[in-house]
Design a protein around this motif. Structure first.
Motif, mmCIF file in Angstrom:
data_model
loop_
_atom_site.group_PDB
_atom_site.id
_atom_site.type_symbol
_atom_site.label_atom_id
_atom_site.label_comp_id
_atom_site.label_asym_id
_atom_site.label_seq_id
_atom_site.Cartn_x
_atom_site.Cartn_y
_atom_site.Cartn_z
ATOM 1 N N SER A 2 0.915 -1.359 0.240
ATOM 2 C CA SER A 2 0.301 -0.177 0.000
ATOM 3 C C SER A 2 0.796 1.428 0.149
ATOM 4 N N GLN A 3 0.497 2.610 0.078
ATOM 5 C CA GLN A 3 0.868 4.113 -0.726
ATOM 6 C C GLN A 3 0.861 4.096 0.982
ATOM 7 N N PRO A 4 2.247 4.317 1.154
ATOM 8 C CA PRO A 4 2.821 4.791 2.259
ATOM 9 C C PRO A 4 1.934 6.903 2.204
ATOM 10 N N LYS A 5 1.727 7.231 3.431
ATOM 11 C CA LYS A 5 0.832 8.761 3.575
ATOM 12 C C LYS A 5 1.882 8.960 4.134
ATOM 13 N N ILE A 6 2.365 10.543 3.189
ATOM 14 C CA ILE A 6 3.941 11.249 3.163
ATOM 15 C C ILE A 6 3.183 12.583 3.366
ATOM 16 N N THR A 7 3.824 13.119 4.470
ATOM 17 C CA THR A 7 3.740 15.074 4.605
ATOM 18 C C THR A 7 5.307 15.431 4.720
ATOM 19 N N ALA A 8 5.892 15.920 3.942
ATOM 20 C CA ALA A 8 6.941 16.808 3.685
ATOM 21 C C ALA A 8 7.559 18.104 3.645
ATOM 22 N N TYR A 9 7.685 18.817 5.198
ATOM 23 C CA TYR A 9 8.702 19.252 5.200
ATOM 24 C C TYR A 9 9.810 20.098 5.056
ATOM 25 N N ASN A 61 3.180 7.829 8.001
ATOM 26 C CA ASN A 61 2.679 6.816 8.670
ATOM 27 C C ASN A 61 2.567 7.132 9.864
ATOM 28 N N ASP A 62 2.743 8.562 9.818
ATOM 29 C CA ASP A 62 2.167 9.164 11.315
ATOM 30 C C ASP A 62 4.050 8.923 11.724
ATOM 31 N N THR A 63 5.260 8.561 11.316
ATOM 32 C CA THR A 63 6.726 8.552 12.255
ATOM 33 C C THR A 63 7.246 9.976 10.952
ATOM 34 N N MET A 64 7.580 10.591 12.502
ATOM 35 C CA MET A 64 8.324 11.647 11.989
ATOM 36 C C MET A 64 9.792 11.346 11.759
ATOM 37 N N LEU A 65 10.225 11.881 10.393
ATOM 38 C CA LEU A 65 11.609 11.434 9.997
ATOM 39 C C LEU A 65 12.107 13.179 10.502
ATOM 40 N N ALA A 66 13.144 13.061 11.314
ATOM 41 C CA ALA A 66 13.763 14.783 11.388
ATOM 42 C C ALA A 66 15.320 15.018 10.655
ATOM 43 N N HIS A 81 10.062 -1.898 4.761
ATOM 44 C CA HIS A 81 8.545 -2.403 3.531
ATOM 45 C C HIS A 81 8.342 -1.681 3.446
ATOM 46 N N LEU A 82 8.328 -0.034 3.468
ATOM 47 C CA LEU A 82 6.865 0.827 2.278
ATOM 48 C C LEU A 82 7.740 1.067 0.877
#
Length: 117
Positions: A2-9, A61-66, A81-82
């Protein structure tokens, strides 16, 4: 998969931000981009969610990579595995800072003026 939900700042002009975009293009991933230069509210939102002021930050997917590079985004997504490995070359450097041209464009957009004495 499935496609991950991604928000990029991301910043409008930034080598690190362009590296993140290059990974999304490489894998044809849909994402929501929040330009922290054009909209200061997105910078505030990023800082609240990530707990720090450095960008790029990518929420998957609700995990923030800073404070992450495109290379690190790709590695994290593969390890979780995304994504399935894609050996295509990205269309931009994925682990580099801004060029002088990007800095100049960002300064011009923000209205900053550099004075030389």
């Amino acid at each position: 998969m499935s496609q991950p939900k991604i928000t990029a700042y991301l910043k409008t002009y930034c080598g690190w931000s362009e590296g993140v975009r290059a990974i999304f293009r490489k894998y044809n991933l849909p994402y929501e981009e929040k330009d922290i230069i054009k909209n200061p509210a997105f910078r505030w939102e990023m800082e609240q969610k990530s707990g720090q002021p450095l960008s790029p930050c990518v929420e998957i997917n609700d995990t923030m990579l800073a404070d992450i590079s495109g290379e690190e985004v790709e590695r994290w997504m593969l390890e979780n595995h995304l994504l399935e490995q894609n050996d295509a070359e990205p269309d931009a450097p994925i682990n580099s800072s801004c060029t002088d041209e990007q800095h100049a464009a960002m300064a011009k957009q923000s209205g900053a003026v550099k004075f030389i004495a």
